[in-house]
Design an enzyme around this catalytic site. Structure first.
Site, PDB file in Angstrom:
ATOM      1  N   SER A   1     -25.650  32.908  36.242  1.00  0.00           N
ATOM      2  CA  SER A   1     -24.640  33.753  35.616  1.00  0.00           C
ATOM      3  C   SER A   1     -24.298  33.109  34.278  1.00  0.00           C
ATOM      4  O   SER A   1     -25.194  32.705  33.537  1.00  0.00           O
ATOM      5  CB  SER A   1     -23.414  33.896  36.520  1.00  0.00           C
ATOM      6  OG  SER A   1     -22.438  34.723  35.932  1.00  0.00           O
TER       7      SER A   1
ATOM      8  N   TYR B   1     -22.402  43.192  28.911  1.00  0.00           N
ATOM      9  CA  TYR B   1     -22.932  41.912  29.394  1.00  0.00           C
ATOM     10  C   TYR B   1     -22.003  41.340  30.458  1.00  0.00           C
ATOM     11  O   TYR B   1     -22.458  40.907  31.523  1.00  0.00           O
ATOM     12  CB  TYR B   1     -23.075  40.942  28.225  1.00  0.00           C
ATOM     13  CG  TYR B   1     -23.617  39.587  28.631  1.00  0.00           C
ATOM     14  CD1 TYR B   1     -24.897  39.464  29.151  1.00  0.00           C
ATOM     15  CD2 TYR B   1     -22.842  38.439  28.495  1.00  0.00           C
ATOM     16  CE1 TYR B   1     -25.404  38.226  29.532  1.00  0.00           C
ATOM     17  CE2 TYR B   1     -23.342  37.196  28.868  1.00  0.00           C
ATOM     18  CZ  TYR B   1     -24.624  37.095  29.392  1.00  0.00           C
ATOM     19  OH  TYR B   1     -25.113  35.878  29.775  1.00  0.00           O
TER      20      TYR B   1
ATOM     21  N   LYS C   1     -22.570  40.500  34.523  1.00  0.00           N
ATOM     22  CA  LYS C   1     -22.393  39.161  35.091  1.00  0.00           C
ATOM     23  C   LYS C   1     -21.233  39.093  36.085  1.00  0.00           C
ATOM     24  O   LYS C   1     -21.331  38.406  37.110  1.00  0.00           O
ATOM     25  CB  LYS C   1     -22.204  38.140  33.965  1.00  0.00           C
ATOM     26  CG  LYS C   1     -23.467  37.925  33.132  1.00  0.00           C
ATOM     27  CD  LYS C   1     -24.642  37.492  33.999  1.00  0.00           C
ATOM     28  CE  LYS C   1     -25.888  37.157  33.192  1.00  0.00           C
ATOM     29  NZ  LYS C   1     -27.013  36.733  34.053  1.00  0.00           N
TER      30      LYS C   1
END
Length: 280
Positions: A135, A149, A153
């Site tokens: 991650s 993004y 994650k």
């Protein structure tokens, strides 16, 4: 040292490349995926059968299942599965195209989910295994200009944490790795920018665009050191739930969690006040 067999996505560069090189040097076997097979010619020539390579695009779920099955069937067993492949998408949420949104989530989130799902039947059958989910500090903290993004994650961290409890009875462990900035290709060569909307020059989201366009911001972390720690974590029992790498990651996550906990505690009376009297 016991020889292990690893399955790692995205071994052509970054953490995947560093891990692969270190593992092969110590005599472990690596099954790695890439999008361009030729970039691995040097390592294949040097290490031969210790390196098994397959071409894979993480947006292709049927291909994921085929590659994972082939790796287990060819190598006999795999001890560690590393979800490493991914990329960054930056720009204000309004600037992003529909295609960029879909590709980011299909690669970073759904791709890792499907690799894990494809590997789990094999890991259960062999009675052991370790899953490492790459991650980022951005899996705990959100910055303007990185909405999709972060969505990928934060999403994969929730998935991985749930899975770690689901598979614990089968002697399978899961570790989430949260690196800060590192001197890899991620920021300036692998990341993608959304089309620009001029109005967002007045938004904090523009800072992320400026960082990528100027390509001057330093990265604190040493990716080789980070890769070594990820590898060493497999010897820990019980497996760490999370590993934070980099002083910037530690400081940023610590600040965010401290502020989040303080905000939660401030709402304790409010939260409790909404319980039904019949259930208190």
């Amino acid at each position: 040292m016991t020889q292990r067999t690893w399955f790692i996505t995205g071994i052509s560069s970054g953490f995947g490349r560093h891990m692969t090189e270190q593992l092969l040097e110590r005599g472990d076997r690596v099954a790695g995926t890439v999008r361009n097979m030729e970039v691995m010619n040097d390592l294949k020539a040097k290490f031969g059968d210790l390196l098994w390579i397959a071409k894979l695009d993480l947006t292709d779920t049927p291909a994921i299942r085929q590659v994972v099955d082939n790796a287990f069937n060819t190598l006999g067993h795999i001890d560690v599965v590393v979800n490493n492949a991914g990329y960054g998408l930056f720009g204000a949420a309004e600037e992003l195209t529909d295609e960029q949104i879909s590709h980011q989530l299909e690669t970073n989130l759904i791709g890792s989910i499907q690799v894990t799902r494809a590997a789990l039947p094999h890991l259960r059958l062999q009675g052991h295994g370790r899953i490492i989910q790459l991650s980022t500090v951005g899996g705990q903290v959100a910055f303007p200009g990185g909405s999709l993004y972060h969505a990928s994650k934060w999403g994969i961290e929730g998935f991985a944490e749930s899975v770690m409890y689901e598979v614990a009875p089968f002697n399978i462990s899961v570790t989430i790795v949260e690196p800060g900035s590192a001197s890899t290709n991620f920021r300036y060569r692998s990341s993608t920018l959304a089309p620009k909307i001029d109005a967002y020059e007045a938004s904090p989201a523009f800072h992320a665009r400026r960082i990528l366009e100027e390509a001057k911001a330093p990265s604190l972390g040493d990716p080789a050191k980070m890769a070594a720690i990820i590898i060493e974590s497999v010897d820990q029992n019980p497996a760490p739930k999370r590993i934070v790498l980099g002083s910037d990651a530690y400081s940023t996550i610590h600040k965010a969690l401290t502020e989040r906990l303080a905000a939660l505690e401030a709402q304790k009376d409010l939260a409790f006040s909404t319980d039904s009297p019949a259930n208190t």
